[in-house]
Each structure stands twice: as C-alpha cells, then as structure tokens.
Scaffold this motif. Structure first.
Motif, PDB file in Angstrom:
ATOM      1  N   ILE A 198       0.839  -1.204   0.000  1.00  0.00           N
ATOM      2  CA  ILE A 198       0.000   0.000   0.000  1.00  0.00           C
ATOM      3  C   ILE A 198       0.870   1.249   0.000  1.00  0.00           C
ATOM      4  O   ILE A 198       0.669   2.171  -0.804  1.00  0.00           O
ATOM      5  N   ILE A 199       1.856   1.270   0.871  1.00  0.00           N
ATOM      6  CA  ILE A 199       2.738   2.444   0.943  1.00  0.00           C
ATOM      7  C   ILE A 199       3.602   2.533  -0.307  1.00  0.00           C
ATOM      8  O   ILE A 199       3.838   3.626  -0.830  1.00  0.00           O
ATOM      9  N   ALA A 200       4.046   1.393  -0.839  1.00  0.00           N
ATOM     10  CA  ALA A 200       4.812   1.409  -2.090  1.00  0.00           C
ATOM     11  C   ALA A 200       3.970   2.009  -3.220  1.00  0.00           C
ATOM     12  O   ALA A 200       4.474   2.803  -4.030  1.00  0.00           O
ATOM     13  N   LEU A 201       2.702   1.634  -3.276  1.00  0.00           N
ATOM     14  CA  LEU A 201       1.808   2.177  -4.300  1.00  0.00           C
ATOM     15  C   LEU A 201       1.661   3.687  -4.154  1.00  0.00           C
ATOM     16  O   LEU A 201       1.714   4.428  -5.146  1.00  0.00           O
ATOM     17  N   VAL A 202       1.490   4.163  -2.934  1.00  0.00           N
ATOM     18  CA  VAL A 202       1.355   5.603  -2.697  1.00  0.00           C
ATOM     19  C   VAL A 202       2.636   6.336  -3.114  1.00  0.00           C
ATOM     20  O   VAL A 202       2.581   7.389  -3.759  1.00  0.00           O
ATOM     21  N   LEU A 203       3.793   5.770  -2.782  1.00  0.00           N
ATOM     22  CA  LEU A 203       5.055   6.411  -3.158  1.00  0.00           C
ATOM     23  C   LEU A 203       5.265   6.384  -4.673  1.00  0.00           C
ATOM     24  O   LEU A 203       5.731   7.368  -5.263  1.00  0.00           O
ATOM     25  N   TYR A 204       4.912   5.284  -5.311  1.00  0.00           N
ATOM     26  CA  TYR A 204       5.004   5.206  -6.769  1.00  0.00           C
ATOM     27  C   TYR A 204       4.048   6.222  -7.409  1.00  0.00           C
ATOM     28  O   TYR A 204       4.415   6.912  -8.365  1.00  0.00           O
ATOM     29  N   ALA A 205       2.841   6.300  -6.865  1.00  0.00           N
ATOM     30  CA  ALA A 205       1.865   7.266  -7.372  1.00  0.00           C
ATOM     31  C   ALA A 205       2.407   8.686  -7.232  1.00  0.00           C
ATOM     32  O   ALA A 205       2.245   9.514  -8.141  1.00  0.00           O
ATOM     33  N   GLN A 206       3.068   8.968  -6.112  1.00  0.00           N
ATOM     34  CA  GLN A 206       3.655  10.295  -5.907  1.00  0.00           C
ATOM     35  C   GLN A 206       4.675  10.604  -7.005  1.00  0.00           C
ATOM     36  O   GLN A 206       4.706  11.708  -7.540  1.00  0.00           O
ATOM     37  N   ALA A 207       5.489   9.622  -7.362  1.00  0.00           N
ATOM     38  CA  ALA A 207       6.475   9.833  -8.422  1.00  0.00           C
ATOM     39  C   ALA A 207       5.788  10.141  -9.759  1.00  0.00           C
ATOM     40  O   ALA A 207       6.230  11.030 -10.500  1.00  0.00           O
ATOM     41  N   GLN A 208       4.705   9.436 -10.053  1.00  0.00           N
ATOM     42  CA  GLN A 208       3.975   9.669 -11.306  1.00  0.00           C
ATOM     43  C   GLN A 208       3.329  11.052 -11.311  1.00  0.00           C
ATOM     44  O   GLN A 208       3.376  11.760 -12.317  1.00  0.00           O
ATOM     45  N   VAL A 209       2.739  11.423 -10.184  1.00  0.00           N
ATOM     46  CA  VAL A 209       2.086  12.734 -10.082  1.00  0.00           C
ATOM     47  C   VAL A 209       3.126  13.851 -10.133  1.00  0.00           C
ATOM     48  O   VAL A 209       2.898  14.896 -10.742  1.00  0.00           O
ATOM     49  N   ALA A 210       4.287  13.628  -9.532  1.00  0.00           N
ATOM     50  CA  ALA A 210       5.345  14.640  -9.543  1.00  0.00           C
ATOM     51  C   ALA A 210       5.799  14.943 -10.969  1.00  0.00           C
ATOM     52  O   ALA A 210       6.136  16.084 -11.287  1.00  0.00           O
ATOM     53  N   ARG A 211       5.783  13.920 -11.824  1.00  0.00           N
ATOM     54  CA  ARG A 211       6.107  14.151 -13.242  1.00  0.00           C
ATOM     55  C   ARG A 211       5.066  15.055 -13.875  1.00  0.00           C
ATOM     56  O   ARG A 211       5.378  15.871 -14.725  1.00  0.00           O
ATOM     57  N   GLY A 212       3.824  14.839 -13.481  1.00  0.00           N
ATOM     58  CA  GLY A 212       2.749  15.751 -13.849  1.00  0.00           C
ATOM     59  C   GLY A 212       2.192  15.655 -15.243  1.00  0.00           C
ATOM     60  O   GLY A 212       1.359  16.468 -15.618  1.00  0.00           O
ATOM     61  N   THR A 213       2.635  14.681 -16.050  1.00  0.00           N
ATOM     62  CA  THR A 213       2.100  14.587 -17.403  1.00  0.00           C
ATOM     63  C   THR A 213       1.706  13.150 -17.705  1.00  0.00           C
ATOM     64  O   THR A 213       2.174  12.216 -17.067  1.00  0.00           O
ATOM     65  N   GLY A 214       0.842  13.008 -18.680  1.00  0.00           N
ATOM     66  CA  GLY A 214       0.444  11.682 -19.121  1.00  0.00           C
ATOM     67  C   GLY A 214      -0.755  11.136 -18.386  1.00  0.00           C
ATOM     68  O   GLY A 214      -1.185  11.649 -17.351  1.00  0.00           O
ATOM     69  N   THR A 215      -1.285  10.078 -18.968  1.00  0.00           N
ATOM     70  CA  THR A 215      -2.465   9.423 -18.420  1.00  0.00           C
ATOM     71  C   THR A 215      -2.186   8.831 -17.056  1.00  0.00           C
ATOM     72  O   THR A 215      -3.041   8.874 -16.177  1.00  0.00           O
ATOM     73  N   SER A 216      -0.989   8.273 -16.857  1.00  0.00           N
ATOM     74  CA  SER A 216      -0.699   7.637 -15.568  1.00  0.00           C
ATOM     75  C   SER A 216      -0.684   8.658 -14.439  1.00  0.00           C
ATOM     76  O   SER A 216      -1.119   8.360 -13.333  1.00  0.00           O
ATOM     77  N   ALA A 217      -0.207   9.871 -14.697  1.00  0.00           N
ATOM     78  CA  ALA A 217      -0.207  10.902 -13.657  1.00  0.00           C
ATOM     79  C   ALA A 217      -1.629  11.206 -13.199  1.00  0.00           C
ATOM     80  O   ALA A 217      -1.907  11.287 -12.004  1.00  0.00           O
ATOM     81  N   LEU A 218      -2.527  11.353 -14.153  1.00  0.00           N
ATOM     82  CA  LEU A 218      -3.923  11.646 -13.818  1.00  0.00           C
ATOM     83  C   LEU A 218      -4.579  10.460 -13.112  1.00  0.00           C
ATOM     84  O   LEU A 218      -5.309  10.639 -12.132  1.00  0.00           O
TER      85      LEU A 218
END
Length: 127
Positions: free
Chosen positions: A50-70
């Motif tokens: 769960i925490i790994a997913l949240v941290l991975y999600a943070q990395a995707q959101v930090a990039r800020g672009t693309g479908t995965s970020a959203l």
C-alpha cells in the motif's frame, strides 16, 4: 492534461496525511479492528504494498504529465474516501479507536483533501 503545481501539492498533502494515519493505525491496533490473523506482523506486511503504491503514485504525479499521472492523482482521493468510509463504519459500530483529537483530525483532513483533489480537476481539459 498536465497536472498543475496545485494538483501535485494536494496529492502530496493527502498522501502525507494518509501515511500518517497508517502510523496512527499501529497505535490503535487496527489489525484487531479488521480481525487480521497474524496481528501486527501481517498488518505490517499488508502495508508494504500500500505504501509502495502511494510512493510510486507520488512519483507519477510529480512528473505531472500523461495518463498515468492523472490516474494516480485520482487514486489518492479514492483511497481517502475508502479510509474515511471504513472508519465511519467503525464509529457507527461503536468502536472507540481513532477518537483522539489528532486521529480524528487526520481523518477529517483526509476527507477534505480528497474532496479538494477531485474538485481541483473541474474545468481542466483532458490531454
């Protein structure tokens, strides 16, 4: 749709509050509320992905672009809503866990931040 700095800030705030709630969950022996066999040891193991997913999600959101970020941006308010709903059920069933002021504050912040995250997307153009 590129994520704006406000989106990244809201995501980070909500993720921080939810992870802090998980720390609080250890104090309240949340594994007992969920009747998790194996107690704290299994609870810790369940928190790793769960925490790994949240941290991975943070990395995707930090990039800020693309479908995965959203997609990952939207994941956090869903986790927040699930957390608040589960604890609302515990309160309704009469459990006295998570009743200290900061514990309640974390749950309230999760609800508010989750709503803010979703409403921050209103009016945004996909792409």
């Amino acid at each position: 749709m590129p994520l704006a700095p406000k989106h990244r800030a809201l995501f980070l705030a909500n993720a921080t509050v939810l992870i802090t709630h998980q720390i609080d969950a250890a104090y309240w022996h949340e594994w007992e509320l969920f009747h998790i066999p194996g107690g704290n040891q299994v609870n810790l193991l369940l928190n790793l992905p769960i925490i790994a997913l949240v941290l991975y999600a943070q990395a995707q959101v930090a990039r800020g672009t693309g479908t995965s970020a959203l997609l990952f941006y939207k994941l956090m308010p869903c986790l927040g809503a699930l957390t608040v709903a589960i604890h609302g059920l515990f309160f309704a069933l009469g459990h006295d866990a998570f009743t200290q002021p900061v514990s309640l504050g974390l749950l309230a912040c999760t609800a508010v931040l989750s709503c803010l995250q979703l409403t921050a997307l209103r009016g945004q153009q996909p792409g």
